[in-house]
Design a protein around this motif. Structure first.
Motif, mmCIF file in Angstrom:
data_model
loop_
_atom_site.group_PDB
_atom_site.id
_atom_site.type_symbol
_atom_site.label_atom_id
_atom_site.label_comp_id
_atom_site.label_asym_id
_atom_site.label_seq_id
_atom_site.Cartn_x
_atom_site.Cartn_y
_atom_site.Cartn_z
ATOM 1 N N ASP A 61 38.521 30.610 41.501
ATOM 2 C CA ASP A 61 39.392 30.601 42.651
ATOM 3 C C ASP A 61 40.537 29.914 43.171
ATOM 4 O O ASP A 61 41.944 30.129 43.782
ATOM 5 C CB ASP A 61 38.776 31.993 43.893
ATOM 6 C CG ASP A 61 39.754 32.185 45.024
ATOM 7 O OD1 ASP A 61 40.424 33.373 44.333
ATOM 8 O OD2 ASP A 61 39.975 32.268 46.223
ATOM 9 N N GLY A 63 41.688 27.065 42.148
ATOM 10 C CA GLY A 63 42.623 26.709 41.663
ATOM 11 C C GLY A 63 41.506 25.104 40.685
ATOM 12 O O GLY A 63 42.166 24.429 40.299
ATOM 13 N N ASP A 66 40.352 26.066 36.315
ATOM 14 C CA ASP A 66 41.416 26.735 35.391
ATOM 15 C C ASP A 66 40.417 28.070 34.293
ATOM 16 O O ASP A 66 40.632 29.056 35.100
ATOM 17 C CB ASP A 66 42.257 26.758 34.384
ATOM 18 C CG ASP A 66 42.963 25.240 35.051
ATOM 19 O OD1 ASP A 66 44.030 24.923 35.061
ATOM 20 O OD2 ASP A 66 42.475 23.857 34.486
ATOM 21 N N ASN A 186 41.661 31.585 36.657
ATOM 22 C CA ASN A 186 43.191 31.907 37.554
ATOM 23 C C ASN A 186 43.781 32.730 36.912
ATOM 24 O O ASN A 186 44.374 31.967 36.132
ATOM 25 C CB ASN A 186 42.210 30.222 37.856
ATOM 26 C CG ASN A 186 43.123 30.191 39.283
ATOM 27 O OD1 ASN A 186 45.402 29.708 39.329
ATOM 28 N ND2 ASN A 186 43.097 30.169 40.850
ATOM 29 N N ARG A 187 44.467 32.821 38.228
ATOM 30 C CA ARG A 187 45.553 33.720 37.934
ATOM 31 C C ARG A 187 46.969 33.170 38.008
ATOM 32 O O ARG A 187 47.511 33.215 36.921
ATOM 33 C CB ARG A 187 46.158 34.306 39.006
ATOM 34 C CG ARG A 187 44.733 35.731 39.074
ATOM 35 C CD ARG A 187 45.213 37.240 40.712
ATOM 36 N NE ARG A 187 44.083 38.259 40.362
ATOM 37 C CZ ARG A 187 45.149 39.441 40.281
ATOM 38 N NH1 ARG A 187 46.056 38.982 41.097
ATOM 39 N NH2 ARG A 187 44.115 40.289 40.525
ATOM 40 N N ALA A 188 47.144 31.805 38.628
ATOM 41 C CA ALA A 188 48.545 30.640 38.673
ATOM 42 C C ALA A 188 47.676 30.018 37.349
ATOM 43 O O ALA A 188 49.313 29.900 36.946
ATOM 44 C CB ALA A 188 48.200 30.169 40.010
ATOM 45 N N SER A 189 46.657 29.565 37.179
ATOM 46 C CA SER A 189 46.240 29.152 35.555
ATOM 47 C C SER A 189 47.300 29.741 35.037
ATOM 48 O O SER A 189 47.916 28.669 34.017
ATOM 49 C CB SER A 189 45.176 28.307 36.086
ATOM 50 O OG SER A 189 44.585 27.996 36.566
ATOM 51 N N LYS A 191 49.601 31.958 34.354
ATOM 52 C CA LYS A 191 51.165 31.552 34.102
ATOM 53 C C LYS A 191 51.274 30.003 33.841
ATOM 54 O O LYS A 191 52.000 30.048 32.785
ATOM 55 C CB LYS A 191 51.246 31.896 35.729
ATOM 56 C CG LYS A 191 51.099 33.637 36.013
ATOM 57 C CD LYS A 191 51.731 34.206 36.621
ATOM 58 C CE LYS A 191 51.096 35.263 37.359
ATOM 59 N NZ LYS A 191 52.042 35.849 38.719
ATOM 60 N N ILE A 192 50.604 29.113 34.749
ATOM 61 C CA ILE A 192 51.154 27.997 34.360
ATOM 62 C C ILE A 192 51.223 26.553 33.279
ATOM 63 O O ILE A 192 51.387 25.903 32.155
ATOM 64 C CB ILE A 192 51.048 27.015 35.770
ATOM 65 C CG1 ILE A 192 51.498 27.015 36.779
ATOM 66 C CG2 ILE A 192 51.034 25.850 35.583
ATOM 67 C CD1 ILE A 192 50.837 27.175 38.658
ATOM 68 N N LYS A 193 49.450 27.475 32.633
ATOM 69 C CA LYS A 193 49.379 26.716 31.306
ATOM 70 C C LYS A 193 49.489 28.146 30.362
ATOM 71 O O LYS A 193 48.250 27.535 29.338
ATOM 72 C CB LYS A 193 47.514 26.158 32.075
ATOM 73 C CG LYS A 193 47.669 25.301 32.663
ATOM 74 C CD LYS A 193 46.756 23.786 33.252
ATOM 75 C CE LYS A 193 46.629 23.360 34.458
ATOM 76 N NZ LYS A 193 45.758 22.331 34.611
#
Length: 211
Positions: A61, A63, A66, A186-189, A191-193
Motif C-alpha cells: 500500500d 509503495g 510493488d 500497488n495501484r500507482a506501481s 501505472k508507473i511500471k
C-alpha cells in the motif's frame, strides 16, 4: 526498471517462489538459509523483501513493494486499496465462525455477544452486514480457547482440515469465504511500471493455470 516483491515469511514464501521461478525469476538467493531480509535477482532487476504476512499489505500500500503475495484473509483484514490481480490457488482454507454444537441452530443471532478472533475487522464487517452488533475480542493464537474458557461465545478463524476444532469439541457454524494466496499490486506501481508489471502478472497467472 526494478520491481520489489514482498513475500510473506514461511510456507507462503516457498510456494510463491515456486511460481515465480516458473516465470523466469531467480529466487536462489532468497532460498538460502539466511537471516537477511532483502534479496535480489540482479539479472531480472527484482528485489525481494521478506516480511511477516500481516505486514505485506502495508508494504504494498505504501509503495515500498510493488507486488505482494499473501493470503486473502490478510488482505481482507487489512482493508487497504490494493489491486488483487490473481488467485494463486495455494494455501487454500476457509474463514469460518465456529462454536459449540448447541449454538449451531440459532444462526448466531442475538445470543452471540462475543467473538474471539485474529481478524476483528473481518468480524465487524461480517456481522454488520447481518445487522448484528458484537464484541470482538482480539486473540493472536489458540482462539479455540475463547469459548472453551468462557471468554467468547464463538470464534472467527481460518479452518483447514477442521481437526483442531473437532479435537476441542467445536463445530463450524457459518462459513464466511474461501481463502488462498493472492497477488496484490500497488495501484500507482501498476501505472508507473506497467511495462514490467503487466507482463509479469500475465506470466504468473499463466503459471498458476499450468500447475
Amino acid at each position: 526498471m526494478q520491481i520489489t516483491i514482498a513475500l510473506a515469511k514461511g510456507r507462503l514464501a516457498e510456494k510463491a517462489m515456486d511460481i515465480l521461478e516458473q516465470c523466469g525469476i531467480n529466487c536462489s538467493e532468497v532460498r538460502r538459509d539466511s537471516r537477511k531480509l532483502i534479496f535480489f535477482d540482479k539479472q531480472n532487476d527484482v528485489r525481494f523483501i521478506m516480511v511477516k504476512p500481516i505486514d505485506v499489505p502495508t508494504y504494498v500500500d505504501h509503495g515500498v513493494a510493488d507486488i505482494g503475495i499473501v493470503g486473502k484473509d490478510t488482505l481482507l483484514e487489512a482493508g487497504l486499496p490494493l489491486y488483487e490481480m490473481a488467485d494463486l490457488k495455494f494455501a487454500k482454507c476457509r474463514l469460518a465462525v465456529a462454536g459449540y454444537p448447541d449454538k449451531k441452530d440459532n444462526s448466531l443471532t442475538s445470543s452471540v455477544k462475543r467473538v474471539a478472533t485474529k481478524y476483528p475487522e473481518i468480524a465487524k464487517k461480517f456481522y454488520a452486514a447481518k445487522g448484528e452488533s458484537v464484541e470482538c475480542i482480539k486473540l493472536n493464537g489458540s482462539v479455540e480457547l475463547g469459548p472453551m474458557l468462557g471468554l467468547s461465545d464463538v470464534i472467527l478463524d481460518i479452518v483447514e482440515s477442521g481437526r483442531t476444532l473437532k479435537d476441542n469439541g467445536l463445530v463450524i457454524i457459518e462459513e464466511i469465504c474461501d481463502v488462498s494466496a493472492r497477488l496484490a499490486v500497488n495501484r500507482a506501481s501498476l501505472k508507473i511500471k506497467a511495462a514490467v508489471l503487466k507482463p509479469l502478472i500475465e506470466r504468473i497467472s499463466q503459471a498458476v493455470e499450468e500447475r
